[in-house]
Design a protein around this motif. Sequence first.
Motif, short mmCIF file in Angstrom:
data_model
loop_
_atom_site.label_atom_id
_atom_site.label_comp_id
_atom_site.label_asym_id
_atom_site.label_seq_id
_atom_site.Cartn_x
_atom_site.Cartn_y
_atom_site.Cartn_z
N ALA A 110 1.54 22.58 -14.36
CA ALA A 110 1.31 23.82 -13.60
C ALA A 110 2.36 24.87 -13.93
O ALA A 110 2.04 26.07 -14.09
N GLY A 111 3.62 24.45 -14.05
CA GLY A 111 4.69 25.41 -14.33
C GLY A 111 4.53 26.08 -15.68
O GLY A 111 4.66 27.31 -15.80
N HIS A 118 4.31 9.89 -6.92
CA HIS A 118 5.43 10.34 -7.75
C HIS A 118 5.01 10.52 -9.20
O HIS A 118 5.36 11.52 -9.84
N GLU A 119 4.26 9.51 -9.70
CA GLU A 119 3.82 9.58 -11.09
C GLU A 119 2.87 10.74 -11.34
O GLU A 119 2.86 11.33 -12.43
N LEU A 120 2.07 11.08 -10.33
CA LEU A 120 1.15 12.22 -10.49
C LEU A 120 1.87 13.56 -10.33
O LEU A 120 1.56 14.53 -11.02
N LYS A 121 2.83 13.59 -9.41
CA LYS A 121 3.48 14.86 -9.10
C LYS A 121 4.28 15.41 -10.28
O LYS A 121 4.22 16.61 -10.57
N THR A 122 5.03 14.50 -10.96
CA THR A 122 5.90 14.98 -12.05
C THR A 122 5.13 15.66 -13.18
O THR A 122 5.43 16.81 -13.53
N ARG A 140 -0.10 11.62 -20.35
CA ARG A 140 0.59 10.75 -19.38
C ARG A 140 -0.29 10.53 -18.14
O ARG A 140 -0.40 9.43 -17.62
N LEU A 141 -0.93 11.62 -17.67
CA LEU A 141 -1.85 11.50 -16.54
C LEU A 141 -3.03 10.59 -16.89
O LEU A 141 -3.49 9.79 -16.08
N ARG A 182 0.83 -1.21 0.00
CA ARG A 182 0.00 0.00 0.00
C ARG A 182 0.86 1.26 0.00
O ARG A 182 0.61 2.21 -0.76
N ARG A 183 1.90 1.26 0.84
CA ARG A 183 2.76 2.44 0.92
C ARG A 183 3.52 2.66 -0.39
O ARG A 183 3.66 3.80 -0.85
N ASN A 184 4.03 1.53 -0.96
CA ASN A 184 4.73 1.65 -2.23
C ASN A 184 3.79 2.14 -3.33
O ASN A 184 4.18 2.95 -4.18
N PHE A 185 2.54 1.61 -3.27
CA PHE A 185 1.56 2.03 -4.27
C PHE A 185 1.29 3.53 -4.17
O PHE A 185 1.31 4.25 -5.17
N ILE A 186 1.07 4.00 -2.95
CA ILE A 186 0.82 5.44 -2.75
C ILE A 186 2.02 6.26 -3.16
O ILE A 186 1.90 7.32 -3.82
N ALA A 187 3.23 5.79 -2.78
CA ALA A 187 4.44 6.53 -3.13
C ALA A 187 4.63 6.59 -4.64
O ALA A 187 4.95 7.66 -5.19
#
Length: 529
Positions: free
Chosen positions: A281-282, A271-275, A310-311, A262-267
Amino acid sequence: MLVTGRKSLFAQYLTVSLVIVFISFVILGTMLVFFVARYSDEDRKSLLLENAGRVSELMSEQTVVVNNNVHIGDTETVWLSSVIQTISASINADIFVTDTKGKTLLCNDGGIYNHLYSTVPEDICEQAVRGRMFIKSSLGDIYGEPRYVAAVPIITDVGSSKELTGIVFATTDVVSFSNSKGEIIRIFFYAAIATFAIVACIIWFFSFKMIKPLRQMSIAAKKLANGDFSVRVPVTSSSEVGTLARAFNEMANSLSVSETTRRNFIANVSHELKTPMTTIAGFIDGILDGTIPQNKQKQYLRIVSTEVKRLSRLVASMLSLSRIDNGELRISKQSFNLADVVISTLLTFEQKIEERHIDIQGLDTCMKPVKVEGDPDLIYQVVYNLFENAVKFVDTGGYIKVTLTEFSDRTELEIKNSGHGIEPDELVHIFERFYKTDKSRSQDKNGMGLGLYIVKTIMHLHGGDITASSVVDEYCSFTLWLPRNKPQGGVKGRFNSKKKSGGSSVTVLGSDGTIVSTAETIEEQHIDD
């Protein structure tokens, strides 16, 4: 400590055990006193009757009846008195001889009693002359309190007949027996207290030892509830408690793996969403505030479009994962030519194959139709993923070899490419979700490590499987197979087919999450829990 109601399990177990032991001692003591007292009474009865009988025999031999009167000579009287005294002293009893009317003729020593001056009650005499008897009586006014009394009649030979000439009484104090019983009870009481104390200590020790694993499991369960998944309980026996401890540890291992996943999935998802979101946004902010000049806005909007796609791929992959985990990934079975799927997929990568001068080998095995049963869209996604990986990781100027083989019970497809290959320690993990090898991390920036996991799941849904082999710096090979008969089960269980009017949409994803195609399904299979 384990708590049930208001008392701990240890306290309850200890209390119940001690109560049972205490009741057992009470029952044992009662039975012991009863049987000892009964045995003592029987023993005393036998002793008194036996010695009264001996005196009766002696009296019978020394007694003479003259004119219907009992006569004992002086010499015999002295001798009989001596014998009576000896027997009386040896058994701690009072022995005296009376005539048939209850008048005393001889006694052990006169004693402190009144039998020399009193007569035995007539009713007792009448009972005694009928035969041996044993009663508890004060013999009228002879004794001041009840005593154990044994009586034996004296039968004397008179000519050719036998005649009743007297009665021998043997008495003893009841108090002495009561004292004996009391002594027995007292000895048993002290012995029971000592034994009970020892047994209580033993029960406490073993109760504590038996409850200790449960107490440890209780503490461990609380730690698990608080998020500490590293806690385990020691398995110290093969009993039911030991089995429970092993089951608890297995549960803890399962929870630990689930929590890590679960933690790896969330991480990974974060990460995939943040990039892409940071990039989007930039650039959007740069366009809005004028930082990016107008003549370059189109260029940056293309980048924004790429990141949005990608999203979209990530969301589609998450939906596929959700459907897989819930057993909702549907397949629409039909017969189709697997060779056509292989050829059409290779044509999709024609440009990249030519750019990297890749040699395609083994196409002769795809020249004849190879019919299989399955969902063509999902199988296309599998083949697409495998070719995409092969093209991505093959060395420039290397080869990709395709081998399509039919067996009696299955159809196999092997896709092999030259190149660096996969390290042995990574090979066992490549079908796990979000797993990416070190080599793929540097060469595949867009992949999310979901392609091979989805591929293996699709193969399981079809009743088949996929395996991988590799030799470092030589090749990497993936081999999938489909059964030629009816599929036997899947990742969640067996399958049931049913018609569904209207159908549903199936999205085919590449190994990097690219949406390859969609198709409407008419016949679906779902997994029974």
